[in-house]
Design an enzyme around this catalytic site. Sequence first.
Site, mmCIF file in Angstrom:
data_model
loop_
_atom_site.group_PDB
_atom_site.id
_atom_site.type_symbol
_atom_site.label_atom_id
_atom_site.label_comp_id
_atom_site.label_asym_id
_atom_site.label_seq_id
_atom_site.Cartn_x
_atom_site.Cartn_y
_atom_site.Cartn_z
ATOM 1 N N CYS A 201 44.233 41.621 84.981
ATOM 2 C CA CYS A 201 43.456 40.543 85.583
ATOM 3 C C CYS A 201 43.938 39.188 85.079
ATOM 4 O O CYS A 201 43.981 38.953 83.869
ATOM 5 C CB CYS A 201 41.979 40.740 85.245
ATOM 6 N N CYS A 204 40.901 37.501 82.975
ATOM 7 C CA CYS A 204 40.448 37.935 81.648
ATOM 8 C C CYS A 204 41.405 38.888 80.946
ATOM 9 O O CYS A 204 41.199 39.201 79.767
ATOM 10 C CB CYS A 204 39.074 38.598 81.752
ATOM 11 N N CYS A 217 38.670 43.453 89.190
ATOM 12 C CA CYS A 217 38.669 43.654 87.745
ATOM 13 C C CYS A 217 37.312 44.233 87.347
ATOM 14 O O CYS A 217 36.276 43.612 87.613
ATOM 15 C CB CYS A 217 38.922 42.338 87.007
ATOM 16 N N ASP A 338 69.967 36.240 83.833
ATOM 17 C CA ASP A 338 69.412 37.462 83.257
ATOM 18 C C ASP A 338 69.324 38.528 84.349
ATOM 19 O O ASP A 338 68.591 38.373 85.328
ATOM 20 C CB ASP A 338 68.016 37.167 82.689
#
Length: 412
Positions: A201, A204, A217, A338
């Site tokens: 999430c 959070c 979530c 990369d």
Amino acid sequence: MAGNPEPLSPRAKLAVTAGRAAAAVSRAAGRGSGSVIGGKVALRLDPDLLAEVAHHLDIVLVSATNGKTTTTRLIAEALRANGGVVSNALGANMPAGITSALAGGSDAQYGVIEVDEKYLATVARDVTPKAIALLNLSRDQLDRAAETRMLAERWREGLSGSKAVVIANADDPLVVWAASSSPNVVWVAAGQEWKDDAWSCPACGGVMQRPGDDWFCGECGFRRPTPSWALSGDEVLDPHGSAWPIKLQLPGRANKANATTSAAVAAAFGVPPQTALERMHAVTAVAGRYDVVTFQEREVRLLLAKNPAGWLETFSLIDAPPAPVILSVNARGADGTDTSWLWDVDYSKLTGHPICVIGDRKLDLAVRLEVAGVDFQVCENAVAAVRACPPGRIEAIANYTAFQDLRRVVGN
């Protein structure tokens, strides 16, 4: 609607003239379109030029990891039903390239602008957009781009209090988190095939639950908003529940999703979905992407894929074996140096296809394919790869600079 353009200030006129001269020199030297160097010169002479060349336009900004060039083109075609459009159609999507594009749009009504994810907040502050389209966020160019959640946070801060209508993908939790700070959001169910960057999430850090096409979530209650526009098969569903057929020459589910978002943007400017979608049919290729070219008595389809999410969508365009596939990967500045992202791509989806590997980082890609258990051969260059394929159709997939290299070789 945007008003008539006011005359540029003397400083701005000088900056635009100098920028055009620099661009002309760049083109004459064979170093590309010159839009970036022209914009850099112009902004050096007048740092406020971007705001000045944009003030008379109704601006639409388009940002995402994947699909922003195509969506920008589709929106531009739709809005031409209402008036003139200026756009950075070739994808120069940082402030210098955007400035060059808008400087050439003195007679236009709309500015439809693709924006690099890192620069969205900065450009939005300068051009005061009427609408902002947010498509997706996923890992890309790991050496230069911020981690996806950091980008989402940047977007969220930049959109906070914005007066623009934000047209956002309800199926991408990172995009929803970013757009939720805006007071005026139109949610579009455009889908999300690649989910590996949105399992936690963004609000959070809790684990996202994904039952069916929904997501939420379980810890903080952050969840998928109810969309007012949706992609449903080969149709766009509008807020009134009407279904409109998608009329595209561009292939794949991802482009249907791009068309759905584009129809929602066009509607914000008064272009009906039927008109918008019909106009999108005129787009057959975008900066060479999806073009089919004849080379060495074979038909080569050119496909661009720059990151794991893009490769996943591109694989869905390829017919079942035995169609041969050429894969090309570079790691130059524009690609990101990369190449660890190669290990996030499921190349087993190419099992059964004859595969030729080329590009600056062909050995990196060869190792990845070897580990995936996919048969392949390494070729010296694009000409050798095409000759190694049997007559008929060839699918060529390349990342950014490798795609440009390939276009130069096959004559597109």
